[in-house]
Enzyme design. Structure first.
Site, PDB file in Angstrom:
ATOM      1  N   ALA A 135       0.828  -1.213   0.000  1.00 13.78           N
ATOM      2  CA  ALA A 135       0.000   0.000   0.000  1.00 13.78           C
ATOM      3  C   ALA A 135       0.862   1.264   0.000  1.00 13.78           C
ATOM      4  CB  ALA A 135      -0.921  -0.027   1.214  1.00 13.78           C
ATOM      5  N   HIS A 136       0.207   2.406  -0.049  1.00  7.89           N
ATOM      6  CA  HIS A 136       0.921   3.677  -0.169  1.00  7.89           C
ATOM      7  C   HIS A 136       1.800   3.984   1.042  1.00  7.89           C
ATOM      8  CE1 HIS A 136      -3.069   5.893   1.122  1.00  7.89           C
ATOM      9  NE2 HIS A 136      -2.752   4.933   1.944  1.00  7.89           N
ATOM     10  N   ASN A 137       2.989   4.527   0.731  1.00  3.72           N
ATOM     11  CA  ASN A 137       3.921   4.994   1.753  1.00  3.72           C
ATOM     12  C   ASN A 137       4.515   3.890   2.615  1.00  3.72           C
ATOM     13  OD1 ASN A 137       1.758   7.490   1.422  1.00  3.72           O
ATOM     14  ND2 ASN A 137       3.906   8.106   1.492  1.00  3.72           N
TER      15      ASN A 137
END
Lengths: 338, 338, 338
Positions: free
Chosen positions: A235-237
């Site tokens: 997922a993001h980051n």
């Protein structure tokens, strides 16, 4: 075809046998014939060596006397075998751009780059020396791909992402999709634009049908030497430290930071905003609900059992707090807890 | 459009009603109209038949009297319905090669083969009679696809893999990606070249976004009649026996051997190097940590409950060995364990 | 670049500071500089504001005094930030059909539609105004895509499916693959043709490498405002209610009906033919084995712990029914259960 003498000198192994014997491919110990190279890593299986008709066997020093034919001797036969196999089976290097590929005129194409049929390469993409792009790959604008990286057919790399050198990305994988970021607006969800990128280091391998989201703000980062198996979701980051290996079907939620040299077995789920220390090892299907700040092996799940007993046990799981309280009552009465 | 008399004779069913009535498609029991065919498998729902306005209903012999209109009578209405539906809804057969496809001149194209737009077919590929290749499919060199197999859009079949006859492969699926094979080199991972292939039998169905890795040495094997649902991950050197069905999101780790006629429900995870016997049935999300050598139904997990009670119960799970020991202490004291 | 005064008036926010100051992009609170907009949602972190050099910070009314520079004041800073970010980072709108795209002449192309390189669009497809089709996308015959919907590279939409307006579909996703429907024929499986479609409402977002099967009979339905993350699997005839959000790696089995405004965390598995009420929230990796008819939070799993203690506890889980029975025996003997 490689001479055993050449393999031994290239890989710095001792050879006991004929340096002019040639092998052309790898095989398993039980099937290897005269043109094939194999290995034995587990000395407890030494007895299997005596039947082998392999062109050569890579073994530990202690096992060399059990090899009836040619032996290559290595302290770590599996590692030596991996390197020998790379020499015997180099990736097929192509070059040139297939006539059906759609390559924007602004693309910087390094020496020895290959671009397969039906690929689509956007504006201002940089493909460094020796990059191999498979058929049907889509690379959007402003992507950089480092030297020697192999992108297998039908991968998507979305705008602005950066891949290092010497990576391998398998088919169906998506790098740089939007993160799952929304703000609540009453019952509705308002999209939060995802303006970060994905930055992937050198020597990273990514399996088939993986998805790696771009950062919301700031980047999703995969450090050097990370290995991701098929169907993994990042997922993001998320930030994954050097040389961590993640097996198939694992999901890592947003903003979680995983350390270096971790191994995460298949189908593990890791919640968001956690920190996983270096050298953490997580067994298959574990449910990671909190940060793991100490190196070690972590697990969860109930294992497998016959459905009939499982049905009874799972009903009791739902009573478990009650069971513990009832036990405590008895202990107090009997004063066994002194 | 099929006459009921034709359906009855083709499928060897008894017809009670008008053999000249025609149906053109299938529908559910509650919505089926005069041009539609439906079925009732569960006799306990016989009461629903009386309201039906279906053109025909396939029922068990005992339920035939409850059908107000035309009845087709079968010992297994669901199976008869499946076959009737295949006659009413044959796959749309195309042929010819789309002008935008990139087909190497060495490809052997059988009679009646269709290749969709933007497909890329490599060197020395064999497409047997009637093979249907969807748009955007990539097939690398030296692949063989058996007669009548349907490959939906945007599938990837990598070099050297073999698909049998009469298979269906759904979109996004990758067949022949490299297995996840590495040797440790200190903190780094050294790739082990994956030189096996994937061999898929006849009548195999593979869902969307599945990944099937090629063998490390030797092949990954999917036997005849196997059915794989979406998002399944099959690792290198897995062997799946005939007619086994695997539901969505299942992951099977490397070198595991699954028997014939098994059913594996959704999101099950199976560890590597295990043996699963024939006729094993595994319920959803089970964690298969050991070989299952006897036929039967197997399960794991804690079921679902309110978060509030789960939090208490899961805390007790972490004390479970302690709880069991304390219980044993009490039993010894009370001598209830005689 | 937007003037703060313009952002304030467009988004109906109070501005404390310079209406002529301009910001050009979003950033996180700790890194934002003079040209960047950021936000603070959690007042407990108010102390971080004093260090901020951001061009503007969106804060709650109570936190405005702590902002050293320009403050935009909103009751819900995260929501206001999402909207401001949309204004600062609008999706790049293209138009025109790439020369390499294969678009059937029967396709209805609305005003401002863009079709990327190597895309393949089948017969009688309708692309409404402003639809953006990425590179390598395959859309089969008779599909309708509503106005303004963005389909990222390498998505597949199979024949007959319907997407609403204002949706975003990420790369690698497959919409309209066949459901996993078979009838048993002794040991073999007979395919049941899947003749339904997928109907997707307005404002639906679908992540990367998702698969959504068409209905067997009748349709798979995703209502307005639903958000699906990466690697999600939606089986045939599932119905998902408005504004429900489903995180990565979730699998929903056939014919299950999920209500409105639910949140389903990552890697949850939901069995088939269940009903999940409105406003149900399910935590990560939960095993949903039964219908959830009341709003609330639901969970399962055993959490995470050290492998050593887990091995002992899981062995006890397999004895849990026995443990409970032994406890009951003791209670009867001691009469503590009165």
């Amino acid at each position: 075809m490689k001479r055993l003498g050449e393999l031994a000198s290239t890989l710095d192994l001792d050879l006991r046998g004929d340096p002019d014997h040639q092998v052309e491919r790898i095989a398993s110990l039980d099937t290897a014939g005269a043109l094939e190279l194999t290995f034995l890593a587990d000395s407890r299986r030494r007895g299997q060596l005596t039947e082998s008709r392999a062109g050569a066997v890579i073994v530990r020093p202690d096992d060399a006397d059990s090899v009836p034919g040619n032996a290559l001797i290595a302290p770590d036969p599996h590692l030596a075998f991996a390197r020998a196999a790379q020499l015997l089976h180099p990736p097929e290097a192509r070059s040139g751009i297939h006539a059906s590929a759609a390559v924007d005129e602004s693309v910087q194409v390094g020496h020895g780059v290959a671009i397969g049929a039906q690929a689509a390469i956007g504006r201002d993409v940089v493909l460094e020396e020796g990059v191999q792009i498979g058929a049907g790959v889509v690379i959007e604008d402003h992507v950089t791909v480092g030297a020697g990286t192999i992108i297998h057919p039908r991968v998507t790399v979305l705008a602005g992402c950066v891949l290092g050198a010497g990576c391998v990305v398998h088919s169906g994988t998506v790098i740089g999709s939007d993160g799952f970021g929304y703000a609540r607006d009453g019952q509705r969800w308002e999209r939060v634009p995802q303006v970060g990128n994905v930055r992937i280091g050198d020597g990273v391998d990514i399996g088939a049908n993986v998805s790696i989201d771009r950062g919301a703000i700031g980047d999703t980062v995969i450090e050097n030497g990370v290995k991701l198996d098929n169907q993994v979701h990042i997922a993001h980051n998320v930030h994954i430290g050097e040389n961590t290996a993640i097996a198939g079907c694992v999901g890592v939620s947003g903003s979680t930071r995983i350390g270096r040299c971790c191994t995460i077995a298949g189908a593990v789920g890791i919640a968001g905003h956690l920190v996983i220390a270096d050298n953490v090892h997580i067994t298959g299907m574990a449910q990671v609900t909190k940060s793991l700040t100490e190196p070690g092996i972590y697990s969860s799940g109930t294992g497998i059992e016959a459905n009939r007993s499982w049905r009874r046990n799972v009903a009791r799981f739902h009573q478990l707090d009650d069971i513990a309280r009832r036990l405590r009552t008895i202990e107090r009465r009997l004063k066994t807890d002194d």
